[in-house]
Design a protein around this motif. Structure first.
Motif, mmCIF file in Angstrom:
data_model
loop_
_atom_site.group_PDB
_atom_site.id
_atom_site.type_symbol
_atom_site.label_atom_id
_atom_site.label_comp_id
_atom_site.label_asym_id
_atom_site.label_seq_id
_atom_site.Cartn_x
_atom_site.Cartn_y
_atom_site.Cartn_z
ATOM 1 N N LYS A 335 21.065 43.593 28.511
ATOM 2 C CA LYS A 335 19.840 43.243 29.470
ATOM 3 C C LYS A 335 19.669 44.551 29.863
ATOM 4 N N LYS A 336 20.513 45.381 30.423
ATOM 5 C CA LYS A 336 20.700 46.430 31.317
ATOM 6 C C LYS A 336 20.176 47.824 30.599
ATOM 7 N N TYR A 337 20.974 47.822 29.537
ATOM 8 C CA TYR A 337 21.088 49.126 28.640
ATOM 9 C C TYR A 337 20.340 49.153 27.313
ATOM 10 N N ARG A 338 20.403 48.063 26.614
ATOM 11 C CA ARG A 338 19.985 48.079 25.323
ATOM 12 C C ARG A 338 19.469 46.692 24.970
ATOM 13 N N PRO A 339 17.995 46.425 25.478
ATOM 14 C CA PRO A 339 17.717 45.029 25.277
ATOM 15 C C PRO A 339 17.448 44.599 23.933
ATOM 16 N N LEU A 340 17.912 43.316 23.709
ATOM 17 C CA LEU A 340 17.651 42.672 22.385
ATOM 18 C C LEU A 340 16.198 42.320 22.024
ATOM 19 N N ASP A 341 15.812 43.334 20.844
ATOM 20 C CA ASP A 341 14.692 43.549 20.412
ATOM 21 C C ASP A 341 14.071 42.831 19.241
ATOM 22 N N ARG A 342 14.894 41.769 18.939
ATOM 23 C CA ARG A 342 14.544 40.832 17.685
ATOM 24 C C ARG A 342 15.389 39.773 17.890
ATOM 25 N N SER A 343 14.864 38.844 16.926
ATOM 26 C CA SER A 343 15.742 37.465 17.084
ATOM 27 C C SER A 343 17.176 37.658 16.383
ATOM 28 N N PRO A 344 17.918 36.783 16.650
ATOM 29 C CA PRO A 344 19.124 36.984 15.780
ATOM 30 C C PRO A 344 18.927 36.854 14.398
ATOM 31 N N LEU A 374 23.857 33.822 18.687
ATOM 32 C CA LEU A 374 23.593 34.673 19.815
ATOM 33 C C LEU A 374 24.740 34.371 20.586
ATOM 34 N N ILE A 375 25.449 35.432 21.329
ATOM 35 C CA ILE A 375 26.289 35.281 22.244
ATOM 36 C C ILE A 375 25.848 35.860 23.532
ATOM 37 N N PRO A 376 25.214 35.051 24.427
ATOM 38 C CA PRO A 376 24.492 35.834 25.480
ATOM 39 C C PRO A 376 25.803 36.450 26.353
ATOM 40 N N TYR A 377 26.844 36.388 26.467
ATOM 41 C CA TYR A 377 27.734 36.893 27.345
ATOM 42 C C TYR A 377 28.883 37.589 26.355
ATOM 43 N N ALA A 378 28.999 38.773 26.182
ATOM 44 C CA ALA A 378 30.151 39.189 25.342
ATOM 45 C C ALA A 378 31.172 39.927 25.923
ATOM 46 N N ASN A 379 30.922 41.142 26.335
ATOM 47 C CA ASN A 379 31.688 41.876 27.000
ATOM 48 C C ASN A 379 31.275 42.405 28.357
ATOM 49 N N VAL A 380 32.269 42.605 29.543
ATOM 50 C CA VAL A 380 31.716 43.003 30.876
ATOM 51 C C VAL A 380 31.532 44.692 30.501
ATOM 52 N N ILE A 381 30.459 45.072 31.054
ATOM 53 C CA ILE A 381 30.355 46.791 30.926
ATOM 54 C C ILE A 381 30.697 47.100 32.274
#
Length: 440
Positions: A335-344, A374-381
């Motif tokens: 969300k912060k650095y590379r927003p999801l720009d397409r459907s899964p 879609l995995i909304p939370y993957a890794n902490v940045i």
């Protein structure tokens, strides 16, 4: 009966329930999903393919955790020696790449070796960020060609924008002899931090987790909408209210904090500065298993859409129908650095194109199963905002008596065993606060 609520039915919540059960307490686990397991859930599809929510293996050295997991599957698990490789510009490189440079272009090899030798004889200076650490450890040519490129795809932000708090053993720092031997010979020792690992023979990784739910009352499809720490009440989307005496939460902090009644504005703002990646997992099945010798592969080139690739059929033959193989490709956004720009679903064809381009998928392969999850939370940045924001959030949760755990509750880079033990520790904190059990 002491009423202790556990928010989240993932592996951390299971750790909390396990610790409470040791004290004779039966927790109530609430989860917003219609199924338990959280990030450790597995799905077996009607066609016979089993996929986890991202690649999961158990490589803990903690004998207590090994024994717990073993008992949960009745001792039926695979013991595997990790085979890991890398793909870079058509080259297949054993992992870690820094120890396995043999076969790379001569000019690149000379530059990497020259930089590495120079880096070993220079004072590194102040290590302000991940980029500084990479340059000091490997020299600029290797750092910029490999880990900085992969990191940008995996973490979705540049190395300069990241701290080094997450590293641990994840990046190997080789001796000079290891670098030289790996440059001159294709035969090298295995030095990856994962050597042998275990995986359930049946049911995917979730098989390790499922028995924990017998230790607690579990309430699924319970979406929390308000947590009242003053009156010790949980309010759910369906209108139900549940009182609690103690509460453990593994809910992602950016979602939990806005739900707490009376949260100060500065804490709320801090919670929204915590960054994490989003993963789209593309799962494919084909009617052959001779795909790759590796359990997983890292892809460095920016023009490859996928970031990491794993092969579930290599973990257990029961993850696929007989004679079949499977892929799980990960593509990262944030969300912060590379927003999801397409459907899964729009990620499936680019992944298939990548797999054909690198030769793992043949033009004549029949794809008998495909899906995107879609995995909304993957890794902490671990960006530079994390530490201060997290201190504010954790300090507030301590004040209002909410014990936090897991990758998204502690907001750390937890492996499975660490998440489980994090849940145990959070339960211990609740027990101490209530004066219950061995800690009280």
């Amino acid at each position: 009966m002491t009423k202790i609520a556990v928010l989240g039915a993932g592996i951390a919540g299971c750790g909390a329930a396990h610790r409470l059960e040791e004290e004779g307490l039966r927790a109530t686990i609430f989860d917003q999903n219609s199924y338990p397991g959280g990030h450790t859930a597995s799905v077996t599809h009607p066609k016979g393919f089993t996929f986890d929510e991202g690649p999961h293996i158990s490589f803990t050295k903690d004998e207590r955790i090994q024994e717990i997991f073993s008992e949960n599957v009745g001792g039926k698990y695979e013991v595997l020696t990790a085979e890991v490789n890398n793909h870079w510009k058509g080259h297949w490189i054993k992992h870690p790449a820094q120890c396995n440079l043999h076969g790379l272009p001569t000019d690149l090899l000379v530059d990497i070796l020259s930089d590495f030798i120079e880096a070993q004889h220079e004072e590194p200076g102040e290590i302000r960020n991940y980029a500084d650490w990479l340059l000091a450890s490997y020299g600029p040519k290797f750092a910029e060609t490999f880990p900085m490129e992969y990191g940008l795809k995996y973490h979705t932000t540049e190395a300069e924008n990241m701290s080094t708090d997450w590293l641990g053993p994840r990046l190997y720092r080789p001796r000079m002899e290891e670098i030289l031997r790996g440059a001159l010979s294709p035969e090298t020792e295995d030095v990856h931090y994962v050597d042998n690992f275990r995986y359930p023979s049946n049911g995917g990784f979730y098989a390790y987790v499922e028995p924990f739910f017998k230790l607690a009352e579990i309430k699924l499809s319970h979406r929390l909408v308000r947590l009242d720490p003053k009156n010790r009440e949980l309010h759910f989307e369906d209108g139900k209210t549940e009182p609690y005496e103690g509460v453990v939460s593994s809910i992602p902090l950016p979602e939990l904090i806005p739900l707490i009644e009376g949260v100060p504005a500065d804490v709320l703002e801090a919670s929204q500065r915590l960054a994490s990646s989003i993963c789209v997992a593309v799962n494919l099945g084909i009617p052959r298993s001779d795909i790759s010798p590796a359990h997983w592969t890292y892809f460095y080139d920016r023009d490859y859409f996928l970031t990491r690739l794993s092969f579930p059929h290599m973990l257990s033959p029961h993850n696929v129908p007989p004679g079949h193989g499977s892929f799980q490709a990960e593509v990262y956004f944030s969300k912060k650095y590379r927003p999801l720009d397409r459907s899964p679903e729009d990620c499936i064809e680019p992944v298939i194109a990548d797999l054909k381009r690198c030769g793992l998928l043949r033009e004549d392969d029949e794809i008998v199963f495909k899906e995107a999850r879609l995995i909304p939370y993957a890794n902490v940045i671990f960006d530079h905002e994390r530490a201060d924001a997290l201190a504010a959030v954790h300090g507030y949760l301590d004040e209002v008596g909410v014990a936090y755990c897991g990758r998204y509750g502690e907001w750390g880079y937890h492996w499975t065993d660490e998440s489980f033990k994090s849940g145990e520790a959070a339960a211990e904190k609740v027990l101490d606060n209530l004066g219950v059990g061995a800690g009280g």
